[in-house]
Design an enzyme around this catalytic site. Structure first.
Site, PDB file in Angstrom:
ATOM      1  N   ASN A   1      12.873  -5.861   8.481  1.00 47.92           N
ATOM      2  CA  ASN A   1      12.138  -7.271   9.666  1.00 47.92           C
ATOM      3  C   ASN A   1      13.224  -7.802  10.749  1.00 47.92           C
ATOM      4  O   ASN A   1      11.775  -8.155  11.386  1.00 47.92           O
ATOM      5  CB  ASN A   1      12.554  -8.101   7.897  1.00 47.92           C
ATOM      6  CG  ASN A   1      11.925  -7.968   6.474  1.00 47.92           C
ATOM      7  OD1 ASN A   1      11.054  -7.254   6.535  1.00 47.92           O
ATOM      8  ND2 ASN A   1      11.835  -8.929   6.172  1.00 47.92           N
TER       9      ASN A   1
ATOM     10  N   ARG B   1      -4.851  -2.169   6.389  1.00 49.85           N
ATOM     11  CA  ARG B   1      -3.746  -0.906   5.701  1.00 49.85           C
ATOM     12  C   ARG B   1      -3.994  -0.535   4.916  1.00 49.85           C
ATOM     13  O   ARG B   1      -4.369  -1.087   3.907  1.00 49.85           O
ATOM     14  CB  ARG B   1      -2.474  -2.425   5.664  1.00 49.85           C
ATOM     15  CG  ARG B   1      -1.896  -3.297   6.686  1.00 49.85           C
ATOM     16  CD  ARG B   1      -0.719  -3.387   6.325  1.00 49.85           C
ATOM     17  NE  ARG B   1      -0.824  -4.609   7.505  1.00 49.85           N
ATOM     18  CZ  ARG B   1       0.368  -4.402   8.272  1.00 49.85           C
ATOM     19  NH1 ARG B   1       0.114  -3.404   9.499  1.00 49.85           N
ATOM     20  NH2 ARG B   1       0.479  -5.456   9.318  1.00 49.85           N
TER      21      ARG B   1
ATOM     22  N   ARG C   1      -0.539  -5.251  13.010  1.00 50.13           N
ATOM     23  CA  ARG C   1       0.204  -3.942  13.821  1.00 50.13           C
ATOM     24  C   ARG C   1       1.774  -2.677  12.383  1.00 50.13           C
ATOM     25  O   ARG C   1       1.099  -3.089  12.557  1.00 50.13           O
ATOM     26  CB  ARG C   1       1.022  -5.970  14.230  1.00 50.13           C
ATOM     27  CG  ARG C   1       1.789  -5.573  14.807  1.00 50.13           C
ATOM     28  CD  ARG C   1       2.841  -5.859  15.080  1.00 50.13           C
ATOM     29  NE  ARG C   1       2.302  -7.715  16.396  1.00 50.13           N
ATOM     30  CZ  ARG C   1       2.524  -8.662  15.601  1.00 50.13           C
ATOM     31  NH1 ARG C   1       2.155  -9.499  14.671  1.00 50.13           N
ATOM     32  NH2 ARG C   1       1.744  -9.076  16.849  1.00 50.13           N
TER      33      ARG C   1
ATOM     34  N   HIS D   1      -8.944  -9.850   8.776  1.00 47.86           N
ATOM     35  CA  HIS D   1      -8.287  -9.278   8.184  1.00 47.86           C
ATOM     36  C   HIS D   1      -8.350  -9.818   6.633  1.00 47.86           C
ATOM     37  O   HIS D   1      -7.842  -9.499   5.290  1.00 47.86           O
ATOM     38  CB  HIS D   1      -7.030 -10.749   8.284  1.00 47.86           C
ATOM     39  CG  HIS D   1      -5.664 -10.417   7.016  1.00 47.86           C
ATOM     40  ND1 HIS D   1      -4.989 -11.225   6.161  1.00 47.86           N
ATOM     41  CD2 HIS D   1      -4.105 -10.097   7.398  1.00 47.86           C
ATOM     42  CE1 HIS D   1      -4.068 -11.590   6.069  1.00 47.86           C
ATOM     43  NE2 HIS D   1      -3.876 -10.374   6.446  1.00 47.86           N
TER      44      HIS D   1
ATOM     45  N   TYR E   1       3.409  -5.178  -3.541  1.00 46.83           N
ATOM     46  CA  TYR E   1       3.469  -6.362  -3.380  1.00 46.83           C
ATOM     47  C   TYR E   1       2.243  -7.174  -4.572  1.00 46.83           C
ATOM     48  O   TYR E   1       1.671  -7.135  -5.184  1.00 46.83           O
ATOM     49  CB  TYR E   1       2.295  -6.466  -2.200  1.00 46.83           C
ATOM     50  CG  TYR E   1       2.804  -5.853  -0.519  1.00 46.83           C
ATOM     51  CD1 TYR E   1       4.118  -4.992  -0.294  1.00 46.83           C
ATOM     52  CD2 TYR E   1       1.726  -6.605   0.218  1.00 46.83           C
ATOM     53  CE1 TYR E   1       4.378  -4.796   0.218  1.00 46.83           C
ATOM     54  CE2 TYR E   1       2.482  -5.957   1.532  1.00 46.83           C
ATOM     55  CZ  TYR E   1       3.925  -5.493   1.661  1.00 46.83           C
ATOM     56  OH  TYR E   1       4.371  -4.930   3.000  1.00 46.83           O
TER      57      TYR E   1
ATOM     58  N   ARG F   1       6.189 -18.097   0.751  1.00 47.10           N
ATOM     59  CA  ARG F   1       7.269 -17.250   0.745  1.00 47.10           C
ATOM     60  C   ARG F   1       7.804 -17.318   1.827  1.00 47.10           C
ATOM     61  O   ARG F   1       9.618 -17.119   2.151  1.00 47.10           O
ATOM     62  CB  ARG F   1       6.272 -15.830   0.345  1.00 47.10           C
ATOM     63  CG  ARG F   1       7.167 -15.039   0.075  1.00 47.10           C
ATOM     64  CD  ARG F   1       6.919 -13.406   0.857  1.00 47.10           C
ATOM     65  NE  ARG F   1       6.762 -13.378   1.689  1.00 47.10           N
ATOM     66  CZ  ARG F   1       5.301 -12.553   2.500  1.00 47.10           C
ATOM     67  NH1 ARG F   1       4.393 -11.820   2.233  1.00 47.10           N
ATOM     68  NH2 ARG F   1       5.665 -12.204   3.648  1.00 47.10           N
TER      69      ARG F   1
ATOM     70  N   HIS G   1       2.523 -12.398  -2.212  1.00 49.09           N
ATOM     71  CA  HIS G   1       1.413 -12.257  -1.262  1.00 49.09           C
ATOM     72  C   HIS G   1      -0.109 -12.464  -1.465  1.00 49.09           C
ATOM     73  O   HIS G   1      -0.582 -12.551  -0.739  1.00 49.09           O
ATOM     74  CB  HIS G   1       1.649 -10.403  -1.560  1.00 49.09           C
ATOM     75  CG  HIS G   1       0.719 -10.360   0.107  1.00 49.09           C
ATOM     76  ND1 HIS G   1      -1.164 -10.061   0.288  1.00 49.09           N
ATOM     77  CD2 HIS G   1       0.657 -10.473   1.206  1.00 49.09           C
ATOM     78  CE1 HIS G   1      -1.013  -9.264   1.193  1.00 49.09           C
ATOM     79  NE2 HIS G   1      -0.402  -9.050   2.484  1.00 49.09           N
TER      80      HIS G   1
END
Length: 696
Positions: free
Chosen positions: A57, A387, A417, A447, A480, A576, A604
């Site tokens: 991270n 993704r 990204r 998204h 997730y 979160r 998530h």
């Protein structure tokens, strides 16, 4: 945590309301990850995994956020004065907090994890701890398997500028000559640790006396340094690692050929501007200065690290058959109704289904698209891919559908990204199969996680929809927590078709009554729902909101929550990560509670609950309350109309609200239950609840 504006208990309006720094708030989130690494309740080898997550991270944070701030700091003074805030002071705060966390990180590793590993007979040893036989084995391994991969560069022999690759660990080497050598001056060299070529950062030595011995590749190289640099009296090595700027700088600039820009940016990522040079604090100053001189880096990029860098490589720490050192297995559960259905599409005709990942199987999403690909009555498949897994079964199903002659429309987001390369790969494959591939939307990042299947039934087109908070990714679906809705509700499917029409032809003349869609009505829809709660509160009626999201950063939303709190609305936030709202300020946010859950799975899913005068409205979404989600992305929030599913989702949310094991307050203190005898760990309790349902 520092605030941009100081809280004032006399505030009665939100025009000057305090906001926390987004950057420091993110660092607070990453510290919660570090808390898991030092929590003795977490199995030992899972604690190592959290160390790797923390490090990974932080690497990304420096490559993106800190790199961006450094560029802002380097702007000309007149240009910098136009910014809302001077980034210099905040950058200094960031670096101080990172330094504090890095120091604690090192203490946890050295003083807690390594001794605990030894108690479990797992010994991570360095070159100074080897027995003679272990040193011989390590040296033999070095000569046969490692030395052929090394390309040492001696500074004096190669005067050309030195380029350090992004996220790669190097050993800087100090070479002390023998007294009888012609020159008595120290020499310096550098060696790349060949992790990618070697395949692992760790080397297992033969077990002895019931103990497992592991060496890092760095230390295996240290064992062989004298072999690599013969003829010197002393050879010492110190690790460094460089993070480079990974920001693509195309969030707002998408004119021209986007694909070409993305590919160019991927190449630049390896050569981007340096954002952080981590170094071993034991590094001799002359050696460090020599490296700066050869690389052209400045002391501004220097960040004190430790003896080892790239701790994310601990994701690959050797596995041992010691069950107590890992989390207890939680295999994905069958959905109590979908599991027995031979056809997902036929099942969806009868009712709606909610599936909760990773507790329940992701197979149903795979089956949905695989069945659609092979069903001769299915004519169209539309999907957004943000993704996807490296070996994506869904992408393969879409390719098969296109090859079968179906109209397959795939919106591939190129600006996801660090997943751009994978997305380009699958986009090319699907295009070759005949799919209509759309690479993003001008000015917006797509998204949303949506899919729509059209099937011809009795001469009419029937729509089947999949709406989710998570990506179409088999791998991350195991780690997730997300929610997915399978539905044929025409109120939702007809509006989902409008979303895809917009993605295909760019027609912004769309209206939505049921879905909340960014950039159309998402912000406005949430604003109306909040204002409705404020109206109820002012009328003396019960008014409340429960919001579970990944991040809260949009200042307009924060100010609306402050206003709602002042109006008497009771607000619970489960956030979160980033949260720039300050809870509990008298006269401003005293009706707001903020909690955060960090546990074995990454929270998530986004869920929005509004009291609505006793008839709750519940939305599930791909969107957080960040400016980018509400203004610069294509997002979809979908209502849960089915009363049984609403009850089910609300029950899961209530469990998370009561968590007293892994929930933290806004200042990272563990949430204390009013009933100390009641232990509630949401992720485990949810799994056990769904397991009972599956067994029934």
């Amino acid at each position: 945590m520092a605030a941009i504006d100081n809280p004032d208990s006399s505030l009665t309006t939100t025009s000057q309301a305090p906001l926390l720094s987004r950057e420091l708030s993110w660092l607070a989130f990453n510290y919660r990850v570090l808390q898991e690494a030092k929590d003795p309740r977490v199995p030992l080898l899972e604690r190592l995994n959290f160390m790797a997550i923390f490090s990974s991270n932080l690497d990304e944070y420096f490559k993106v956020r800190v790199a961006t701030m450094r560029r802002l700091v380097k702007l000309k003074k007149k240009t910098r004065e136009k910014l809302e805030e001077d980034p210099s002071a905040e950058l200094e705060e960031i670096l101080q907090e990172v330094s504090r966390q890095q120091k604690e990180f090192g203490q946890i590793f050295r003083n807690e994890l390594l001794p605990e590993l030894r108690k479990e007979h797992i010994c991570l040893i360095d070159e100074t701890e080897c027995t003679d036989s272990q040193r011989e084995m390590a040296l033999d391994y070095f000569r046969k398997s490692v030395k052929p991969l090394l390309v040492p560069i001696i500074f004096s022999a190669n005067p050309s500028p030195l380029f350090l690759k992004d996220q790669t660990v190097y050993l800087m080497v100090r070479l002390t000559p023998n007294p009888d050598q012609e020159s008595t001056q120290e020499q310096y060299a550098i060696v790349e640790i060949p992790t990618q070529k070697h395949g692992s950062r760790f080397v297992q030595l033969p077990a002895e006396g019931g103990k497992h011995y592991v060496m890092m590749l760095d230390d295996v190289i240290r064992v062989g340094l004298q072999d690599l640099f013969p003829g010197f009296a002393q050879v010492e090595a110190f690790a460094v690692k460089l993070s480079r700027d990974a920001e693509l700088d195309i969030e707002e600039e998408v004119s021209g050929n986007l694909m070409a820009k993305i590919k160019k940016s991927l190449k630049k990522r390896e050569t981007g501007h340096p954002s952080r040079l981590l170094y071993d604090p034991q590094t001799p100053e002359p050696l460090l200065n020599a490296l700066l001189d050869r690389t052209g880096l400045s002391s501004e990029e220097l960040v004190v690290g430790s003896r080892y860098h790239n701790f994310r490589d601990f994701f690959g720490f050797p596995k041992f058959t010691m069950a107590p050192l890992y989390y207890e297995e939680q295999p994905p559960l069958p959905h109590p109704e979908l599991e027995g259905e031979p056809s997902i599409l036929e099942a969806m005709k009868k009712k709606e289904y909610l599936v909760h990942y990773p507790y329940q199987k992701f197979d149903y999403a795979l089956r949905f698209f695989e069945e659609a690909a092979d069903d001769p009555q299915v004519t169209n498949i539309s999907i957004t891919l943000y993704r996807v897994a490296e070996k994506s079964k869904i992408a393969k199903a879409l390719i098969r559908a296109a090859e079968h002659g179906k109209l397959v429309t795939v919106v591939v987001e190129l600006k996801a990204r660090f997943d751009e390369e994978s997305n380009i790969f699958w986009g090319n494959k699907m295009e070759k199969a005949g799919a209509n591939v759309i690479y993003g939307v001008p000015d917006l990042k797509v998204h949303s996680k949506i899919g729509l299947v059209t099937r011809q039934e009795d001469g009419q087109a029937m729509h089947y929809a999949y709406l989710s908070t998570g990506n179409y990714n088999e791998k991350t679906s195991r780690t997730y927590t997300d929610h997915a809705l399978f539905t044929t509700d025409e109120r939702l499917t007809s509006e989902l078709a409008k979303v895809f029409n917009f993605l295909v032809d760019g027609n912004k003349n769309q209206t939505f009554e049921h879905l909340l869609v960014s950039p159309f009505n998402l912000r406005e829809g949430f604003t109306e729902l909040i204002q409705n709660e404020m109206r109820l509160a002012r009328e003396g009626k019960p008014a409340y909101m429960i919001v579970k999201i990944n991040a809260l950063q949009d200042s307009r939303m924060v100010h609306q929550l402050y206003e709602a709190s002042q109006a008497g609305v009771k607000i619970e936030l489960l956030v979160r990560g980033i949260c720039t709202l300050i809870p509990g300020v008298p006269g401003l946010s005293e009706n707001i509670i903020v909690r955060s859950i960090v546990d074995r799975y990454l929270e998530h899913g986004r869920v929005y609950v509004f009291g609505n005068g006793g008839e709750e409205k519940i939305f599930v979404a791909s969107a957080d309350w960040m400016n980018r989600n509400l203004s610069r992305r294509v997002e979809v929030a979908f209502p849960i109309y089915n009363p049984d599913l609403r009850k089910e989702l609300r029950h899961l949310l209530n469990i998370q609200r009561q968590d007293n094991q892994k929930a933290r307050t806004a200042d990272n203190q563990y949430w204390i239950s009013n009933d100390p005898t009641a232990s509630i760990r949401a992720q485990y309790d949810i799994y056990n609840l769904l397991k009972k349902k599956a067994n029934r």
